[in-house]
Design a protein around this motif. Structure first.
Motif, short mmCIF file in Angstrom:
data_model
loop_
_atom_site.label_atom_id
_atom_site.label_comp_id
_atom_site.label_asym_id
_atom_site.label_seq_id
_atom_site.Cartn_x
_atom_site.Cartn_y
_atom_site.Cartn_z
N GLY A 66 0.82 -1.21 0.00
CA GLY A 66 0.00 0.00 0.00
C GLY A 66 0.84 1.26 0.00
N ILE A 67 0.36 2.29 -0.69
CA ILE A 67 1.14 3.52 -0.82
C ILE A 67 1.27 4.28 0.49
N LEU A 68 0.41 3.98 1.48
CA LEU A 68 0.53 4.68 2.76
C LEU A 68 1.44 3.94 3.74
N MET A 69 1.78 2.69 3.41
CA MET A 69 2.53 1.88 4.35
C MET A 69 4.00 1.79 3.95
N GLY A 70 4.89 1.63 4.96
CA GLY A 70 6.29 1.39 4.67
C GLY A 70 6.57 -0.10 4.73
N CYS A 71 7.85 -0.48 4.73
CA CYS A 71 8.22 -1.89 4.81
C CYS A 71 8.10 -2.36 6.27
N GLY A 72 8.76 -3.48 6.61
CA GLY A 72 8.68 -4.04 7.95
C GLY A 72 9.27 -3.15 9.04
N LEU A 73 10.10 -2.21 8.66
CA LEU A 73 10.71 -1.34 9.67
C LEU A 73 9.72 -0.28 10.12
N ARG A 74 9.41 -0.29 11.40
CA ARG A 74 8.39 0.61 11.91
C ARG A 74 8.78 2.06 11.69
N GLN A 75 10.07 2.32 11.83
CA GLN A 75 10.61 3.66 11.62
C GLN A 75 10.25 4.18 10.23
N HIS A 76 10.31 3.27 9.25
CA HIS A 76 10.03 3.68 7.88
C HIS A 76 8.58 4.08 7.67
N ARG A 77 7.68 3.36 8.36
CA ARG A 77 6.26 3.72 8.21
C ARG A 77 6.01 5.14 8.66
N TRP A 78 6.56 5.47 9.83
CA TRP A 78 6.36 6.82 10.36
C TRP A 78 7.03 7.84 9.47
N GLN A 79 8.24 7.48 9.01
CA GLN A 79 8.97 8.41 8.17
C GLN A 79 8.20 8.69 6.89
N LYS A 80 7.58 7.65 6.35
CA LYS A 80 6.86 7.83 5.10
C LYS A 80 5.69 8.79 5.26
N ILE A 81 4.93 8.63 6.34
CA ILE A 81 3.79 9.50 6.57
C ILE A 81 4.27 10.94 6.79
N LYS A 82 5.35 11.06 7.58
CA LYS A 82 5.90 12.38 7.86
C LYS A 82 6.38 13.06 6.57
N LEU A 83 7.11 12.28 5.75
CA LEU A 83 7.64 12.82 4.50
C LEU A 83 6.52 13.21 3.55
N MET A 84 5.45 12.43 3.57
CA MET A 84 4.35 12.72 2.67
C MET A 84 3.78 14.10 2.98
N VAL A 85 3.67 14.41 4.27
CA VAL A 85 3.15 15.71 4.69
C VAL A 85 4.13 16.81 4.30
N LEU A 86 5.41 16.61 4.63
CA LEU A 86 6.42 17.62 4.33
C LEU A 86 6.54 17.88 2.84
N ARG A 87 6.60 16.80 2.07
CA ARG A 87 6.82 16.96 0.64
C ARG A 87 5.61 17.49 -0.09
N SER A 88 4.42 17.17 0.43
CA SER A 88 3.25 17.71 -0.23
C SER A 88 3.23 19.23 -0.06
N LYS A 89 3.78 19.71 1.06
CA LYS A 89 3.90 21.15 1.25
C LYS A 89 4.88 21.75 0.27
N ALA A 90 5.94 20.97 -0.02
CA ALA A 90 6.97 21.44 -0.95
C ALA A 90 6.54 21.26 -2.40
N GLY A 91 5.39 20.64 -2.63
CA GLY A 91 4.90 20.47 -3.99
C GLY A 91 5.63 19.40 -4.77
N ASP A 92 6.34 18.52 -4.05
CA ASP A 92 7.16 17.53 -4.74
C ASP A 92 6.69 16.12 -4.40
N ILE A 93 5.44 15.98 -4.01
CA ILE A 93 4.99 14.70 -3.48
C ILE A 93 5.05 13.58 -4.51
N SER A 94 4.72 13.86 -5.74
CA SER A 94 4.65 12.78 -6.71
C SER A 94 6.02 12.18 -6.98
#
Ligand SMILES: [Zn+2]
Length: 128
Positions: A66-94
């Motif tokens: 799923g595009i909202l989920m990271g791999c088995g590393l829990r750190q990555h899941r959180w990082q992905k959600i965090k990055l999605m928010v940050l990057r969408s602000k920067a207009g570079d999400i895609s």
């Protein structure tokens, strides 16, 4: 295609069924259920790369569901959600979160499914 393959890609079948439902003028409930099925498939089950950024600056290439989920590393899941928010602000999400065509397609069907769910509810109200 074997059963496992079928299960992996059921979201595409749901997406095809959704398009068929729209073009045949199916009931609102059917459209909403199919739309939400497509959205949750893209968000939580579509096989994609994790895509979180490793310490050395490369993207994580482990498998994720799923595009909202990271791999088995829990750190990555959180990082992905965090990055999605940050990057969408920067207009570079895609480019940042969906580096491959497959992930872009996943995002496309997620957005399409959401739009479809909203439209399924609004269209009957508008058209009476
Ligand atoms: Zn990862």
């Amino acid at each position: 295609m074997n059963m496992r393959g079928m299960w992996t890609y059921w979201g595409y079948i749901a997406a095809a069924a959704l398009i068929a439902a729209w073009s045949s003028g199916a009931a609102t409930a059917v459209l909403v259920v199919l739309s939400l099925a497509v959205v949750s498939y893209a968000a939580f089950q579509l096989p994609v790369w994790c895509g979180a950024v490793n310490r050395n600056g490369t993207y994580c290439r482990r498998n994720a569901s799923g595009i909202l989920m990271g791999c088995g590393l829990r750190q990555h899941r959180w990082q992905k959600i965090k990055l999605m928010v940050l990057r969408s602000k920067a207009g570079d999400i895609s480019r940042a979160v969906f580096p491959t065509a497959k992930e872009k397609f996943g995002a496309f069907i997620a957005v399409g499914g959401l739009a479809s769910a909203v439209a399924a509810v609004i269209v009957p109200v508008v058209t009476g």
